[in-house]
Design a protein around this motif. Sequence first.
Motif, PDB file in Angstrom:
ATOM      1  N   ARG A 179       0.877  -1.165   0.000  1.00  0.00           N
ATOM      2  CA  ARG A 179       0.000   0.000   0.000  1.00  0.00           C
ATOM      3  C   ARG A 179       0.918   1.219   0.000  1.00  0.00           C
ATOM      4  NH1 ARG A 179      -2.999   3.516   3.730  1.00  0.00           N
ATOM      5  NH2 ARG A 179      -5.083   3.928   2.872  1.00  0.00           N
ATOM      6  N   VAL A 180       0.892   1.979  -1.062  1.00  0.00           N
ATOM      7  CA  VAL A 180       1.878   3.030  -1.285  1.00  0.00           C
ATOM      8  C   VAL A 180       1.616   4.213  -0.360  1.00  0.00           C
ATOM      9  CG1 VAL A 180       2.853   4.626  -2.971  1.00  0.00           C
ATOM     10  CG2 VAL A 180       2.205   2.301  -3.677  1.00  0.00           C
ATOM     11  N   ALA A 181       2.650   4.623   0.349  1.00  0.00           N
ATOM     12  CA  ALA A 181       2.577   5.829   1.173  1.00  0.00           C
ATOM     13  C   ALA A 181       3.048   7.046   0.382  1.00  0.00           C
ATOM     14  CB  ALA A 181       3.418   5.662   2.434  1.00  0.00           C
ATOM     15  N   TYR A 182       4.211   6.926  -0.240  1.00  0.00           N
ATOM     16  CA  TYR A 182       4.789   8.008  -1.040  1.00  0.00           C
ATOM     17  C   TYR A 182       5.440   7.410  -2.284  1.00  0.00           C
ATOM     18  CZ  TYR A 182       4.430  10.689   3.308  1.00  0.00           C
ATOM     19  OH  TYR A 182       3.971  11.308   4.446  1.00  0.00           O
ATOM     20  N   ALA A 183       5.492   8.194  -3.344  1.00  0.00           N
ATOM     21  CA  ALA A 183       6.188   7.803  -4.571  1.00  0.00           C
ATOM     22  C   ALA A 183       7.218   8.870  -4.913  1.00  0.00           C
ATOM     23  CB  ALA A 183       5.206   7.621  -5.728  1.00  0.00           C
ATOM     24  N   GLY A 184       8.397   8.449  -5.332  1.00  0.00           N
ATOM     25  CA  GLY A 184       9.442   9.380  -5.724  1.00  0.00           C
ATOM     26  C   GLY A 184       9.315   9.787  -7.180  1.00  0.00           C
ATOM     27  N   LEU A 185       9.535  11.071  -7.459  1.00  0.00           N
ATOM     28  CA  LEU A 185       9.511  11.570  -8.836  1.00  0.00           C
ATOM     29  C   LEU A 185      10.885  11.393  -9.468  1.00  0.00           C
ATOM     30  CD1 LEU A 185       7.035  13.041  -7.479  1.00  0.00           C
ATOM     31  CD2 LEU A 185       7.419  14.887  -9.118  1.00  0.00           C
ATOM     32  N   ASN A 186      10.884  11.050 -10.753  1.00  0.00           N
ATOM     33  CA  ASN A 186      12.124  10.873 -11.497  1.00  0.00           C
ATOM     34  C   ASN A 186      11.985  11.448 -12.898  1.00  0.00           C
ATOM     35  OD1 ASN A 186      14.023   8.984  -9.813  1.00  0.00           O
ATOM     36  ND2 ASN A 186      11.965   8.138  -9.579  1.00  0.00           N
ATOM     37  N   ARG A 187      13.120  11.870 -13.461  1.00  0.00           N
ATOM     38  CA  ARG A 187      13.080  12.448 -14.800  1.00  0.00           C
ATOM     39  C   ARG A 187      12.572  11.446 -15.831  1.00  0.00           C
ATOM     40  NH1 ARG A 187      14.667  17.122 -16.896  1.00  0.00           N
ATOM     41  NH2 ARG A 187      15.447  17.761 -14.857  1.00  0.00           N
ATOM     42  N   ALA A 188      12.739  10.165 -15.566  1.00  0.00           N
ATOM     43  CA  ALA A 188      12.198   9.153 -16.472  1.00  0.00           C
ATOM     44  C   ALA A 188      10.689   9.271 -16.610  1.00  0.00           C
ATOM     45  CB  ALA A 188      12.565   7.765 -15.975  1.00  0.00           C
ATOM     46  N   ASP A 189      10.007   9.765 -15.556  1.00  0.00           N
ATOM     47  CA  ASP A 189       8.562   9.985 -15.654  1.00  0.00           C
ATOM     48  C   ASP A 189       8.246  10.984 -16.761  1.00  0.00           C
ATOM     49  OD1 ASP A 189       8.326   8.370 -13.360  1.00  0.00           O
ATOM     50  OD2 ASP A 189       8.431  10.114 -12.029  1.00  0.00           O
ATOM     51  N   LEU A 190       9.024  12.069 -16.819  1.00  0.00           N
ATOM     52  CA  LEU A 190       8.800  13.081 -17.845  1.00  0.00           C
ATOM     53  C   LEU A 190       9.017  12.503 -19.240  1.00  0.00           C
ATOM     54  CD1 LEU A 190      10.690  16.114 -16.232  1.00  0.00           C
ATOM     55  CD2 LEU A 190       8.261  15.546 -16.050  1.00  0.00           C
ATOM     56  N   MET A 191      10.040  11.664 -19.367  1.00  0.00           N
ATOM     57  CA  MET A 191      10.328  11.054 -20.659  1.00  0.00           C
ATOM     58  C   MET A 191       9.210  10.105 -21.076  1.00  0.00           C
ATOM     59  SD  MET A 191      14.379  10.302 -20.142  1.00  0.00           S
ATOM     60  CE  MET A 191      14.535   9.468 -21.722  1.00  0.00           C
ATOM     61  N   GLN A 192       8.665   9.353 -20.114  1.00  0.00           N
ATOM     62  CA  GLN A 192       7.571   8.450 -20.437  1.00  0.00           C
ATOM     63  C   GLN A 192       6.315   9.226 -20.825  1.00  0.00           C
ATOM     64  OE1 GLN A 192       6.935   5.204 -17.718  1.00  0.00           O
ATOM     65  NE2 GLN A 192       4.862   4.822 -18.443  1.00  0.00           N
ATOM     66  N   ILE A 193       6.028  10.301 -20.082  1.00  0.00           N
ATOM     67  CA  ILE A 193       4.862  11.129 -20.410  1.00  0.00           C
ATOM     68  C   ILE A 193       4.981  11.686 -21.825  1.00  0.00           C
ATOM     69  CG2 ILE A 193       3.701  13.303 -19.846  1.00  0.00           C
ATOM     70  CD1 ILE A 193       4.453  12.686 -16.866  1.00  0.00           C
ATOM     71  N   ALA A 194       6.203  12.076 -22.211  1.00  0.00           N
ATOM     72  CA  ALA A 194       6.429  12.650 -23.547  1.00  0.00           C
ATOM     73  C   ALA A 194       6.431  11.596 -24.650  1.00  0.00           C
ATOM     74  CB  ALA A 194       7.742  13.424 -23.561  1.00  0.00           C
ATOM     75  N   GLY A 195       6.375  10.327 -24.265  1.00  0.00           N
ATOM     76  CA  GLY A 195       6.360   9.258 -25.247  1.00  0.00           C
ATOM     77  C   GLY A 195       7.715   8.766 -25.681  1.00  0.00           C
ATOM     78  N   HIS A 196       8.790   9.152 -24.934  1.00  0.00           N
ATOM     79  CA  HIS A 196      10.149   8.798 -25.334  1.00  0.00           C
ATOM     80  C   HIS A 196      10.749   7.646 -24.526  1.00  0.00           C
ATOM     81  CE1 HIS A 196       9.919  12.315 -27.744  1.00  0.00           C
ATOM     82  NE2 HIS A 196      10.086  13.182 -26.766  1.00  0.00           N
ATOM     83  N   TYR A 197      10.059   7.152 -23.513  1.00  0.00           N
ATOM     84  CA  TYR A 197      10.676   6.152 -22.627  1.00  0.00           C
ATOM     85  C   TYR A 197       9.601   5.179 -22.137  1.00  0.00           C
ATOM     86  CZ  TYR A 197      14.099   4.544 -19.095  1.00  0.00           C
ATOM     87  OH  TYR A 197      14.979   3.821 -18.331  1.00  0.00           O
ATOM     88  N   PRO A 198       9.151   4.290 -23.018  1.00  0.00           N
ATOM     89  CA  PRO A 198       8.102   3.360 -22.623  1.00  0.00           C
ATOM     90  C   PRO A 198       8.592   2.381 -21.563  1.00  0.00           C
ATOM     91  CG  PRO A 198       9.016   2.744 -24.756  1.00  0.00           C
ATOM     92  CD  PRO A 198       9.609   4.065 -24.399  1.00  0.00           C
ATOM     93  N   PRO A 199       7.684   1.850 -20.753  1.00  0.00           N
ATOM     94  CA  PRO A 199       8.091   0.862 -19.750  1.00  0.00           C
ATOM     95  C   PRO A 199       8.627  -0.398 -20.418  1.00  0.00           C
ATOM     96  CG  PRO A 199       5.699   1.028 -19.869  1.00  0.00           C
ATOM     97  CD  PRO A 199       6.243   2.133 -20.702  1.00  0.00           C
ATOM     98  N   PRO A 200       9.461  -1.153 -19.732  1.00  0.00           N
ATOM     99  CA  PRO A 200       9.968  -2.407 -20.306  1.00  0.00           C
ATOM    100  C   PRO A 200       8.826  -3.352 -20.666  1.00  0.00           C
ATOM    101  CG  PRO A 200      11.165  -1.825 -18.300  1.00  0.00           C
ATOM    102  CD  PRO A 200      10.001  -0.887 -18.390  1.00  0.00           C
ATOM    103  N   VAL A 201       9.096  -4.252 -21.582  1.00  0.00           N
ATOM    104  CA  VAL A 201       8.098  -5.228 -22.002  1.00  0.00           C
ATOM    105  C   VAL A 201       7.598  -6.012 -20.785  1.00  0.00           C
ATOM    106  CG1 VAL A 201       7.679  -7.293 -23.389  1.00  0.00           C
ATOM    107  CG2 VAL A 201       9.104  -5.433 -24.302  1.00  0.00           C
ATOM    108  N   GLY A 202       6.296  -6.075 -20.655  1.00  0.00           N
ATOM    109  CA  GLY A 202       5.692  -6.813 -19.561  1.00  0.00           C
ATOM    110  C   GLY A 202       5.446  -6.000 -18.312  1.00  0.00           C
TER     111      GLY A 202
END
Length: 327
Positions: free
Chosen positions: A35-58
């Motif tokens: 049960r998540v209390a806090y989540a850390g922000l990372n620059r990879a989030d911005l890249m994924q939002i922009a469509g440049h860094y999709p999550p790994p397969v699966g």
Amino acid sequence: MTESRQMQALLAVDKTPQWISRAVPECGIDEVLIRVAYAGLNRADLMQIAGHYPPPVGASDILGLEVSGVVVACGEHVTQVSPGDTVCALLAAGGYADYVAVPAGQVARLPDGLSLAEGAGICEAYATAWWNLYVLAAVQSGERILIHAGASSVGNAAIQLAQAFDNPCFVTVGSDEKLAWCQQLGADAGWNRQRGSFVDAVKAWGGADIILDPVAGDYLAGDLEVIHADGRIIIIGLLAGRFAQVDIGRLLMKRVQLRGSTLRSQSVAVKSNIMAQLQQSVWPLFESKQLQPQLDTVIARTDLMAAFERMQNNDTQGKLVVTIHGD
């Protein structure tokens, strides 16, 4: 198992982050449900939002690479944690959600003395810094490290590890304020990139044996100027772009090792090994206060978009974490 079979989760929909309803994930036989209390922000989030860094397969399409929280269920093969434990976890995806199921090897009890908010900001940064410097680059005591983007969460983790393991370090940053902050954390010297190239300043400092570079682009040419013979350059990001001109002659004459590295796409086995090393070699340094989590701001879910904008504008010192179910 949980109070609801539905949860809120953050996805990038047409390059826009949106909270949507999702089913609570099932806990596999080798997994831990948190049960998540806090989540850390990372620059990879911005890249994924922009469509440049999709999550790994699966992996999940839910954003988020690290969390802290409370264990609510364990798979039948899991022995290292139990329901009720407060933990942090390194993820391939899925952190911006009420619940996340994580391979057990990527979950660790919080270091003694750390809050859940602090715990949400240590896995990705310290795993990245530790893995790239002390495993891939095999930094030895006394070797000199150049850390680009020193005021980032990975940068400040690398500074503190360098100090703990007897490695002088030089940082490059984007302002005098950030430079002063990095030196308070333990950086021996540094350079404000607004003043131009870092090359002369690093040479005057004595050069570097290892360079941790999340910038790439035109920084790579400067890296090759200041690196010592038999040095190691680890590229972990593309802040200045994915293309660079490289003096191959200098690379050859100095016998430089140039390596690209990403953490997110590593296998569960590799990530589990990294987390085990952190618990053995790094967690005790948190408990003895040699390392200090560097939180910039703890933010509410409603302020998450503004926090992403701050990160995009490089307007941070240390880690941003978002409250999901805060302590």
